[in-house]
Design a protein around this motif. Structure first.
Motif, mmCIF file in Angstrom:
data_model
loop_
_atom_site.group_PDB
_atom_site.id
_atom_site.type_symbol
_atom_site.label_atom_id
_atom_site.label_comp_id
_atom_site.label_asym_id
_atom_site.label_seq_id
_atom_site.Cartn_x
_atom_site.Cartn_y
_atom_site.Cartn_z
ATOM 1 N N TRP A 113 0.771 -1.236 0.016
ATOM 2 C CA TRP A 113 -0.132 0.008 0.113
ATOM 3 C C TRP A 113 0.729 1.345 -0.186
ATOM 4 N N HIS A 117 -0.604 4.741 -1.694
ATOM 5 C CA HIS A 117 -1.340 5.436 -0.846
ATOM 6 C C HIS A 117 -1.586 7.074 -1.478
ATOM 7 N N PRO A 118 -2.944 7.330 -1.506
ATOM 8 C CA PRO A 118 -3.230 8.566 -2.146
ATOM 9 C C PRO A 118 -2.657 9.815 -1.448
ATOM 10 N N GLY A 119 -2.485 9.582 -0.012
ATOM 11 C CA GLY A 119 -1.917 10.590 0.733
ATOM 12 C C GLY A 119 -0.291 10.640 0.671
ATOM 13 N N LYS A 123 3.256 8.865 4.722
ATOM 14 C CA LYS A 123 2.288 8.726 5.714
ATOM 15 C C LYS A 123 2.236 7.245 6.061
ATOM 16 N N ILE A 124 2.276 6.262 5.287
ATOM 17 C CA ILE A 124 2.399 4.906 5.599
ATOM 18 C C ILE A 124 3.785 4.654 6.237
ATOM 19 N N ALA A 135 -2.495 7.915 14.396
ATOM 20 C CA ALA A 135 -2.352 8.589 12.915
ATOM 21 C C ALA A 135 -3.484 8.246 12.164
ATOM 22 N N PHE A 136 -3.921 6.929 11.863
ATOM 23 C CA PHE A 136 -4.934 6.570 11.152
ATOM 24 C C PHE A 136 -6.245 7.139 11.358
ATOM 25 N N LYS A 139 -6.713 10.797 10.763
ATOM 26 C CA LYS A 139 -7.041 11.469 9.494
ATOM 27 C C LYS A 139 -8.054 10.591 8.836
ATOM 28 N N HIS A 140 -8.199 9.331 9.002
ATOM 29 C CA HIS A 140 -9.321 8.697 8.492
ATOM 30 C C HIS A 140 -10.384 7.970 9.296
ATOM 31 N N THR A 149 -10.167 -0.222 2.629
ATOM 32 C CA THR A 149 -9.025 -0.444 2.058
ATOM 33 C C THR A 149 -8.193 -1.435 3.179
#
Ligand code: HEM
Length: 161
Positions: A113, A117-119, A123-124, A135-136, A139-140, A149
């Motif tokens: 991923w 990752h679009p970000g 970040k990952i 962190a996750f 943001k999400h 996902t």
């Protein structure tokens, strides 16, 4: 002479009538037999279709039971299959070659991923080999697409030592 003829005629008429009556009676009994035979065959047909129905119902029940047992087995399998990882093990996967993270007590392999990752990959990468829950969620958390996902990458559960 005339008298004799009349007697003959009467006899013939009587014979014809008698013959006709006998014929009619036989016709009637034949018809009755036919009706009762038909009834019997419909009854036996009904009985056989009834037993076919019961058979089908039983088959259906067995199939449903089998599906239920398979479902139960699957749930048991799923529970058994869930592998538990310790922090020591997870910490080893802290790079882009192998990136594992913990989110809400579950372990995810995010290696594939990172580049998707679009970000952005950083970040990952920032959560590889550690607990990425905060962190996750920041943001999400609760958002459908990231949550869905995430599910695809689950490899097991986190086991605290
Ligand atoms: C350290 C944690 C993470 C941070 C800071 C982060 C950050 C971001 C950012 C900035 C975006 C750009 C678009 C947006 O703002 O929604 C994004 C998009 C996205 N991220 Fe993450 N991300 C993180 C972890 C993850 C993880 C672990 C997954 C799932 C495996 C994920 C899945 C997604 C998805 C699916 C999108 C696209 C969202 C959309 O199209 O609606 N992210 N992320």
């Amino acid at each position: 002479m005339n008298k004799k003829l009349i007697i003959y005629l009467i006899l013939i008429v009587v014979l014809v009538v008698a013959a006709f009556l006998v014929f009619q009676k036989q016709l009637l009994t034949f018809k009755e037999n036919k009706v009762s035979f038909n009834n019997q065959s419909t009854i036996s047909q009904d009985q056989s279709s009834e037993s076919e129905k019961t058979e089908k119902r039983e088959e259906q029940n067995i199939k449903e039971q089998n599906i239920d047992t398979k479902k139960e087995e699957k749930v048991e399998e799923d529970i058994q299959e869930e592998e538990a990882f310790t922090m020591d093990e997870i910490a080893k996967h802290n790079s882009e070659e192998s990136c594992w993270t913990i989110i809400r007590g579950e372990v995810y392999d995010l290696t594939d991923w990172i580049s998707q990752h679009p970000g952005g990959p950083d970040k990952i990468l920032s959560i590889c080999g550690k607990d990425g829950t905060e962190a996750f969620i920041q943001k999400h958390g609760g958002k459908e697409k990231p949550e869905e996902t995430l599910k695809k990458f689950k490899i097991g559960i986190f086991e605290a030592q």
